[in-house]
Enzyme design. Structure first.
Site, PDB file in Angstrom:
ATOM      1  N   PRO A  60       0.821  -1.399   0.431  1.00  0.00           N
ATOM      2  CA  PRO A  60       0.333  -0.535   0.010  1.00  0.00           C
ATOM      3  C   PRO A  60       0.396   0.906  -0.118  1.00  0.00           C
ATOM      4  O   PRO A  60       1.903   1.085   0.853  1.00  0.00           O
ATOM      5  CB  PRO A  60      -0.645   0.045   1.471  1.00  0.00           C
ATOM      6  CG  PRO A  60       0.487  -1.113   1.780  1.00  0.00           C
ATOM      7  CD  PRO A  60       0.556  -2.248   1.744  1.00  0.00           C
ATOM      8  N   SER A 109      -4.161   1.244  -0.270  1.00  0.00           N
ATOM      9  CA  SER A 109      -3.404   2.306   1.560  1.00  0.00           C
ATOM     10  C   SER A 109      -5.253   3.272   1.051  1.00  0.00           C
ATOM     11  O   SER A 109      -6.389   2.882   0.687  1.00  0.00           O
ATOM     12  CB  SER A 109      -2.655   2.902   0.822  1.00  0.00           C
ATOM     13  OG  SER A 109      -2.489   3.876   1.714  1.00  0.00           O
ATOM     14  N   TYR A 140      -5.517   2.447   8.399  1.00  0.00           N
ATOM     15  CA  TYR A 140      -5.237   3.350   8.746  1.00  0.00           C
ATOM     16  C   TYR A 140      -6.504   3.754  10.127  1.00  0.00           C
ATOM     17  O   TYR A 140      -7.238   3.563   9.629  1.00  0.00           O
ATOM     18  CB  TYR A 140      -4.698   4.073   8.836  1.00  0.00           C
ATOM     19  CG  TYR A 140      -3.589   4.559   7.680  1.00  0.00           C
ATOM     20  CD1 TYR A 140      -2.540   3.716   9.065  1.00  0.00           C
ATOM     21  CD2 TYR A 140      -3.732   4.954   6.536  1.00  0.00           C
ATOM     22  CE1 TYR A 140      -1.521   4.040   8.402  1.00  0.00           C
ATOM     23  CE2 TYR A 140      -1.722   4.585   6.129  1.00  0.00           C
ATOM     24  CZ  TYR A 140      -1.162   4.562   7.142  1.00  0.00           C
ATOM     25  OH  TYR A 140       0.142   3.935   6.865  1.00  0.00           O
ATOM     26  N   THR A 199      -1.353  -1.482   9.787  1.00  0.00           N
ATOM     27  CA  THR A 199      -0.008  -0.758   9.798  1.00  0.00           C
ATOM     28  C   THR A 199      -0.017  -0.223  11.354  1.00  0.00           C
ATOM     29  O   THR A 199      -0.993   0.715  11.992  1.00  0.00           O
ATOM     30  CB  THR A 199      -0.272   0.212   9.005  1.00  0.00           C
ATOM     31  OG1 THR A 199      -0.450  -0.585   7.164  1.00  0.00           O
ATOM     32  CG2 THR A 199       1.165   1.155   8.887  1.00  0.00           C
ATOM     33  N   LYS A 248       0.582  -5.011   9.870  1.00  0.00           N
ATOM     34  CA  LYS A 248       1.825  -4.706   8.872  1.00  0.00           C
ATOM     35  C   LYS A 248       2.990  -3.543   9.707  1.00  0.00           C
ATOM     36  O   LYS A 248       2.534  -2.335  10.168  1.00  0.00           O
ATOM     37  CB  LYS A 248       1.805  -3.896   7.997  1.00  0.00           C
ATOM     38  CG  LYS A 248       2.676  -3.341   6.387  1.00  0.00           C
ATOM     39  CD  LYS A 248       1.815  -2.666   5.716  1.00  0.00           C
ATOM     40  CE  LYS A 248       3.089  -1.481   4.453  1.00  0.00           C
ATOM     41  NZ  LYS A 248       3.515  -0.482   5.184  1.00  0.00           N
ATOM     42  N   SER A 257       7.757  -5.037   8.012  1.00  0.00           N
ATOM     43  CA  SER A 257       7.951  -3.454   7.967  1.00  0.00           C
ATOM     44  C   SER A 257       8.928  -2.695   8.932  1.00  0.00           C
ATOM     45  O   SER A 257       8.099  -2.200   9.150  1.00  0.00           O
ATOM     46  CB  SER A 257       6.847  -3.825   6.951  1.00  0.00           C
ATOM     47  OG  SER A 257       7.047  -2.439   6.494  1.00  0.00           O
ATOM     48  N   HIS A 272       8.383  -0.245   7.006  1.00  0.00           N
ATOM     49  CA  HIS A 272       7.781   1.484   6.166  1.00  0.00           C
ATOM     50  C   HIS A 272       8.563   2.224   4.829  1.00  0.00           C
ATOM     51  O   HIS A 272       8.812   2.761   5.163  1.00  0.00           O
ATOM     52  CB  HIS A 272       7.068   2.964   7.210  1.00  0.00           C
ATOM     53  CG  HIS A 272       6.189   2.842   6.556  1.00  0.00           C
ATOM     54  ND1 HIS A 272       4.630   3.120   7.342  1.00  0.00           N
ATOM     55  CD2 HIS A 272       5.097   4.148   5.833  1.00  0.00           C
ATOM     56  CE1 HIS A 272       3.038   3.448   6.934  1.00  0.00           C
ATOM     57  NE2 HIS A 272       4.244   4.005   5.722  1.00  0.00           N
ATOM     58  N   ARG A 310      10.477   4.942   6.019  1.00  0.00           N
ATOM     59  CA  ARG A 310      10.256   6.400   6.620  1.00  0.00           C
ATOM     60  C   ARG A 310       9.740   6.619   7.378  1.00  0.00           C
ATOM     61  O   ARG A 310       9.203   7.653   8.031  1.00  0.00           O
ATOM     62  CB  ARG A 310       8.874   6.018   5.743  1.00  0.00           C
ATOM     63  CG  ARG A 310       9.745   6.355   3.655  1.00  0.00           C
ATOM     64  CD  ARG A 310       8.429   5.892   2.844  1.00  0.00           C
ATOM     65  NE  ARG A 310       7.307   6.842   2.878  1.00  0.00           N
ATOM     66  CZ  ARG A 310       7.374   7.499   2.145  1.00  0.00           C
ATOM     67  NH1 ARG A 310       8.246   7.848   1.440  1.00  0.00           N
ATOM     68  NH2 ARG A 310       6.251   8.598   1.738  1.00  0.00           N
ATOM     69  N   ASP A 323       7.891  -6.758   2.856  1.00  0.00           N
ATOM     70  CA  ASP A 323       8.567  -5.643   2.530  1.00  0.00           C
ATOM     71  C   ASP A 323       9.794  -4.310   2.792  1.00  0.00           C
ATOM     72  O   ASP A 323      10.727  -5.046   4.209  1.00  0.00           O
ATOM     73  CB  ASP A 323       7.408  -4.573   2.144  1.00  0.00           C
ATOM     74  CG  ASP A 323       6.675  -3.779   3.047  1.00  0.00           C
ATOM     75  OD1 ASP A 323       7.705  -3.506   4.534  1.00  0.00           O
ATOM     76  OD2 ASP A 323       6.209  -3.104   3.624  1.00  0.00           O
ATOM     77  N   ARG A 356       7.789   1.412  -3.753  1.00  0.00           N
ATOM     78  CA  ARG A 356       8.035   2.029  -4.360  1.00  0.00           C
ATOM     79  C   ARG A 356       8.990   1.565  -5.951  1.00  0.00           C
ATOM     80  O   ARG A 356       8.163   2.903  -6.999  1.00  0.00           O
ATOM     81  CB  ARG A 356       9.962   2.710  -4.079  1.00  0.00           C
ATOM     82  CG  ARG A 356       9.472   4.151  -3.100  1.00  0.00           C
ATOM     83  CD  ARG A 356      11.092   4.357  -2.615  1.00  0.00           C
ATOM     84  NE  ARG A 356      10.674   4.788  -1.198  1.00  0.00           N
ATOM     85  CZ  ARG A 356      11.282   4.138   0.169  1.00  0.00           C
ATOM     86  NH1 ARG A 356      11.198   3.180  -0.211  1.00  0.00           N
ATOM     87  NH2 ARG A 356      10.934   4.904   1.219  1.00  0.00           N
TER      88      ARG A 356
HETATM   89  C1  LIG Z   1       4.881   7.031  -1.150  1.00  0.00           C
HETATM   90  C2  LIG Z   1       4.615   5.573   0.206  1.00  0.00           C
HETATM   91  C3  LIG Z   1       3.612   5.990   0.423  1.00  0.00           C
HETATM   92  C4  LIG Z   1       3.534   4.980   1.484  1.00  0.00           C
HETATM   93  N1  LIG Z   1       2.148   4.694   2.503  1.00  0.00           N
HETATM   94  C5  LIG Z   1       1.922   4.448   3.113  1.00  0.00           C
HETATM   95  C6  LIG Z   1       0.079   3.760   3.558  1.00  0.00           C
HETATM   96  O1  LIG Z   1      -0.320   4.304   2.786  1.00  0.00           O
HETATM   97  N2  LIG Z   1       0.014   2.698   4.499  1.00  0.00           N
HETATM   98  C7  LIG Z   1       1.305   1.161   4.205  1.00  0.00           C
HETATM   99  O2  LIG Z   1       0.805   0.946   4.900  1.00  0.00           O
HETATM  100  N3  LIG Z   1       2.588   1.831   4.029  1.00  0.00           N
HETATM  101  C8  LIG Z   1       2.227   2.733   3.113  1.00  0.00           C
HETATM  102  N4  LIG Z   1       4.059   3.044   2.806  1.00  0.00           N
HETATM  103  C9  LIG Z   1       5.139   2.273   2.890  1.00  0.00           C
HETATM  104  C10 LIG Z   1       4.662   0.846   1.827  1.00  0.00           C
HETATM  105  O3  LIG Z   1       3.701   0.242   2.059  1.00  0.00           O
HETATM  106  C11 LIG Z   1       5.981  -0.699   2.151  1.00  0.00           C
HETATM  107  O4  LIG Z   1       5.874  -0.756   3.459  1.00  0.00           O
HETATM  108  C12 LIG Z   1       7.167   0.389   1.465  1.00  0.00           C
HETATM  109  O5  LIG Z   1       7.447   0.936   0.372  1.00  0.00           O
HETATM  110  C13 LIG Z   1       8.139  -0.685   1.155  1.00  0.00           C
HETATM  111  O6  LIG Z   1       9.588  -0.137   0.982  1.00  0.00           O
HETATM  112  P1  LIG Z   1      10.612   0.245  -0.387  1.00  0.00           P
HETATM  113  O7  LIG Z   1       9.273   1.166  -1.271  1.00  0.00           O
HETATM  114  O8  LIG Z   1      11.248  -0.428  -0.589  1.00  0.00           O
HETATM  115  O9  LIG Z   1       9.262  -1.646  -1.532  1.00  0.00           O
HETATM  116  C14 LIG Z   1       4.461   3.770   1.491  1.00  0.00           C
HETATM  117  C15 LIG Z   1       5.835   3.755   1.016  1.00  0.00           C
HETATM  118  C16 LIG Z   1       5.947   4.921   0.182  1.00  0.00           C
HETATM  119  C17 LIG Z   1       6.770   4.782  -0.500  1.00  0.00           C
END
Ligand SMILES: Cc1cc2nc3c(=O)[nH]c(=O)nc-3n(C[C@H](O)[C@H](O)[C@H](O)COP(=O)(O)O)c2cc1C
Length: 394
Positions: A80, A109, A132, A158, A256, A278, A280, A283, A311, A335
């Site tokens: 997501p 998401s 969420y 999450t 998650k 994960s 995230h 982030r 992930d 990504r």
């Molecule tokens: C731009 C962006 C927005 C994201 N938004 C969410 C989100 O709304 N909910 C969530 O659970 N994870 C979110 N994530 C985390 C992703 O679900 C995932 O854990 C992460 O992107 C995996 O790493 P990778 O980008 O290296 O593959 C987001 C990630 C990115 C890059």
């Protein structure tokens, strides 16, 4: 380079960087703080080595697998990502269609540009939903009923966003400030293909060209609304919330954002079905380990009672093979498909998925694994397996 010439995720990344205004690319690409965990996710995959068993018969290979009773064409899925609309205005609808065409799971998401019913209606594929929790928990039952009625098969809560991570690229760029800063407007003007799509997207949607929502359906199309949703979404999730959701959601329930093994027993007792290891995508809390370094600990603690996914940093089919060998039932990419979406919309996402599929197939063949079940820990070395000897053990 044109999209047809892209041979790997990194090529799609370059295409996305060229198409997007700098501040938008940063928002998708960036991590928290010093981006230590973001870099770790990648570096840890590179540290792990393969130990192939080449004499195995791999003339016929099968990438399919079964998760929660559902047959998946391969164990690579789409994570997501809120604010996908920054990459392309068709956002979740394009991603859901691409996932259906490529026959992979898409976990949508909560922070989406389109109502969840629209995304579900636009796709014949397998959709899961990332939750969420609504700040007002009284609305939880209704929301979960909507998610189930729309056909989402699994639900992930999450847990790593009690507040928003420190995304310094975004703070510096002030992407969401209103009115937009002149620098952002100039950046957008310098990327006319992106800007046209971004501005036209809302008009198209409102004219009903995309989706099937009634005209008064709630949408979250503006950046302001996206920001508000992200802020509202950043809310503490507690054990009580997990209990509450479990009592209301009858399908598979996933947590998650787990980053340690010692919480598995309690999750099992509560009736949780799976976890995504994960951080995230680096982030949220900067300084946490790479997810692939935590995976064996969680797999061992889960001891077959939870379905464990991973992930973070998966950029090659080979990375997926490493995670599967270390016990993941599947991996998600975030990504990589945003790069595909930015570079080529729905077609870009399909192509990106097919590249990963080809890489996983080739890695399995060269490893001597004809099926996903053949991927086991003996095929990798250098992983942080609890209790394992050597400098990499801990
Ligand atoms: C731009 C962006 C927005 C994201 N938004 C969410 C989100 O709304 N909910 C969530 O659970 N994870 C979110 N994530 C985390 C992703 O679900 C995932 O854990 C992460 O992107 C995996 O790493 P990778 O980008 O290296 O593959 C987001 C990630 C990115 C890059």
């Amino acid at each position: 380079m044109r999209m047809q010439d892209a041979v790997n995720v990194e090529d799609f990344r370059r295409l996305a960087r060229r198409r997007l205004p700098r501040a938008v690319f940063d928002a998708l690409e960036g991590g928290a703080g010093d981006e230590v965990s973001l870099r770790r996710n990648r570096a840890a995959f590179d540290r792990i080595e393969f130990r192939p068993r080449p004499l195995a018969d791999v003339a016929k290979r099968d990438l399919s697998t079964t998760v929660f009773g559902e047959r998946l064409s391969m164990p690579i899925m789409l994570a997501p990502t809120g604010a996908s609309r920054l990459a392309r205005s068709a956002a979740e609808i394009a991603v859901a269609r691409a996932a259906a065409r490529a026959d992979v799971v898409y976990m949508q998401s909560t922070v989406a540009a389109f109502p969840l019913e629209d995304v579900a209606a636009s796709s014949t594929g397998s959709l899961w939903y990332q939750l969420y929790l609504p700040p007002d928990r009284a609305g939880l039952g209704d929301l979960l009923r909507r998610i189930a009625a729309a056909g989402y098969r699994a639900l992930a809560i999450t847990i790593d966003t009690s507040i928003l991570g420190n995304r310094e690229r975004d703070t510096r760029n002030r992407l969401m400030s209103r009115p937009p800063r002149p620098r952002i407007v100039l950046q957008g003007a310098g990327k006319p293909a992106w800007a046209t799509d971004f501005l036209r997207g809302k008009a198209d949607y409102l004219r009903g060209r995309l989706g099937t929502a009634p005209p008064d359906a709630p949408s979250q199309l503006s950046l302001d609304q996206t920001r508000d949703t992200i802020m509202a979404a950043s809310d503490c999730v507690t054990w009580e919330d997990v209990e509450r959701v479990r009592a209301l959601w009858t399908g598979p329930l996933i947590i998650k954002g787990l980053m340690r093994g010692d919480e598995c027993d309690r999750l099992v007792e509560m009736g949780v079905d799976g976890v995504v290891v994960s951080n995230h995508g680096g982030r949220q809390l900067d300084g946490v380990p790479a997810t692939i370094d935590v995976l064996p600990e969680v797999v061992d603690a889960a001891a077959g009672r939870l379905t464990v996914f991973l992930d973070g940093g998966v950029r090659r089919g080979n990375d997926a093979a490493k995670a599967l060998a270390l016990g993941a039932a599947g991996v998600f990419v975030g990504r990589p498909y945003l790069y595909g979406l930015a570079a080529g919309g729905e077609a870009g996402v399909v192509r990106m998925i097919e590249l990963l599929r080809e890489e996983l197939d080739r890695a399995m063949a060269l490893l001597g694994a004809a099926t996903v079940a053949d991927l086991d820990r003996t095929l990798v070395s250098g992983a942080r397996v609890p209790g394992a000897p050597g400098p990499a053990g801990r």
